[in-house]
Design a protein around this motif. Structure first.
Motif, PDB file in Angstrom:
ATOM      1  N   ILE A  33      13.463 -24.800  11.045  1.00  0.00           N
ATOM      2  CA  ILE A  33      13.569 -23.409  11.501  1.00  0.00           C
ATOM      3  C   ILE A  33      13.671 -22.463  10.311  1.00  0.00           C
ATOM      4  CG2 ILE A  33      15.082 -21.774  12.699  1.00  0.00           C
ATOM      5  CD1 ILE A  33      15.585 -24.036  14.762  1.00  0.00           C
ATOM      6  N   GLN A  61      12.346 -22.871   7.416  1.00  0.00           N
ATOM      7  CA  GLN A  61      11.007 -22.774   6.822  1.00  0.00           C
ATOM      8  C   GLN A  61      10.110 -21.878   7.667  1.00  0.00           C
ATOM      9  OE1 GLN A  61      10.793 -24.142   3.728  1.00  0.00           O
ATOM     10  NE2 GLN A  61      12.910 -24.479   4.321  1.00  0.00           N
ATOM     11  N   ASN A  62      10.375 -21.849   8.969  1.00  0.00           N
ATOM     12  CA  ASN A  62       9.684 -21.005   9.947  1.00  0.00           C
ATOM     13  C   ASN A  62       8.163 -21.159   9.908  1.00  0.00           C
ATOM     14  OD1 ASN A  62      10.014 -19.370  12.163  1.00  0.00           O
ATOM     15  ND2 ASN A  62       9.661 -17.497  11.008  1.00  0.00           N
ATOM     16  N   GLU A  63       7.716 -22.385   9.744  1.00  0.00           N
ATOM     17  CA  GLU A  63       6.297 -22.684   9.866  1.00  0.00           C
ATOM     18  C   GLU A  63       6.150 -24.077  10.451  1.00  0.00           C
ATOM     19  OE1 GLU A  63       5.201 -24.096   5.393  1.00  0.00           O
ATOM     20  OE2 GLU A  63       5.330 -21.950   5.727  1.00  0.00           O
ATOM     21  N   GLN A  64       5.178 -24.241  11.279  1.00  0.00           N
ATOM     22  CA  GLN A  64       4.908 -25.504  11.962  1.00  0.00           C
ATOM     23  C   GLN A  64       6.088 -25.980  12.804  1.00  0.00           C
ATOM     24  OE1 GLN A  64       3.474 -28.265   9.004  1.00  0.00           O
ATOM     25  NE2 GLN A  64       1.587 -27.135   8.734  1.00  0.00           N
ATOM     26  N   VAL A  65       6.858 -25.042  13.336  1.00  0.00           N
ATOM     27  CA  VAL A  65       8.021 -25.385  14.155  1.00  0.00           C
ATOM     28  C   VAL A  65       7.565 -26.097  15.430  1.00  0.00           C
ATOM     29  CG1 VAL A  65       9.990 -24.472  15.441  1.00  0.00           C
ATOM     30  CG2 VAL A  65       9.379 -23.487  13.223  1.00  0.00           C
ATOM     31  N   GLU A  95       3.555 -21.647  15.996  1.00  0.00           N
ATOM     32  CA  GLU A  95       3.812 -21.811  14.566  1.00  0.00           C
ATOM     33  C   GLU A  95       5.276 -21.563  14.187  1.00  0.00           C
ATOM     34  OE1 GLU A  95       2.556 -22.645  10.633  1.00  0.00           O
ATOM     35  OE2 GLU A  95       1.487 -22.935  12.494  1.00  0.00           O
ATOM     36  N   THR A  96       5.862 -20.464  14.634  1.00  0.00           N
ATOM     37  CA  THR A  96       7.205 -20.073  14.204  1.00  0.00           C
ATOM     38  C   THR A  96       8.224 -20.279  15.323  1.00  0.00           C
ATOM     39  OG1 THR A  96       6.993 -17.782  14.953  1.00  0.00           O
ATOM     40  CG2 THR A  96       6.202 -18.280  12.721  1.00  0.00           C
ATOM     41  N   GLU A 106      10.015 -18.000  16.523  1.00  0.00           N
ATOM     42  CA  GLU A 106       9.844 -16.859  17.429  1.00  0.00           C
ATOM     43  C   GLU A 106       8.754 -17.154  18.452  1.00  0.00           C
ATOM     44  OE1 GLU A 106       9.912 -16.516  14.035  1.00  0.00           O
ATOM     45  OE2 GLU A 106      11.867 -15.548  13.848  1.00  0.00           O
ATOM     46  N   ASP A 107       7.675 -17.800  18.013  1.00  0.00           N
ATOM     47  CA  ASP A 107       6.603 -18.185  18.944  1.00  0.00           C
ATOM     48  C   ASP A 107       7.132 -19.149  20.000  1.00  0.00           C
ATOM     49  OD1 ASP A 107       4.841 -16.697  17.389  1.00  0.00           O
ATOM     50  OD2 ASP A 107       4.048 -18.444  16.328  1.00  0.00           O
TER      51      ASP A 107
END
Length: 118
Positions: free
Chosen positions: A68, A70-74, A92-93, A95-96
């Motif tokens: 989380i 890193q907030n990418e590829q979550v 991806e994030t 938030e998404d």
């Protein structure tokens, strides 16, 4: 569950996991913060990103926190743990993921099932 069934289930969970990740997980769970893995952040972060971290109760929350941050590829990482109908890989994030009602509902439902089976 019989020993054979348990062995088969465990083997199916680790069949696609590189051997070094299994060794790193063992090292980390055995020696904790004194482990080679914990001291080498590149290795620790690679372990966090692996499917074995997504499916290990002992390291899951720690790995999830790092993913989380890193907030990418979550969504892709969560899809390694949850076999849900929502297409997590496209999220991806964090938030998404959190703004997708189908994903959140499915994760909560599957988490409840996993906890009941512990």
């Amino acid at each position: 569950m019989s020993d054979w069934a348990l062995g088969k289930k465990m083997n199916s969970q680790i069949a696609d996991v590189p051997l070094n990740h299994l060794i790193w997980l063992n090292d980390y769970k055995t020696y904790g913060e004194d482990s080679y893995v914990f001291q080498n952040k590149d290795i620790l972060h690679e372990l966090y990103a692996s499917p074995i971290a997504a499916n290990d109760r002992g390291i899951f929350s720690e790995a999830l926190s790092w993913i989380i941050e890193q907030n990418e590829q979550v969504g892709s990482w969560l899809s390694k743990r949850y076999s849900i109908k929502a297409d997590l890989k496209s999220l991806e994030t964090i938030e998404d993921v959190s703004s997708n009602l189908d994903a959140v509902t499915s994760i909560v439902a599957e988490t409840e099932v996993l906890e009941r089976n512990l």
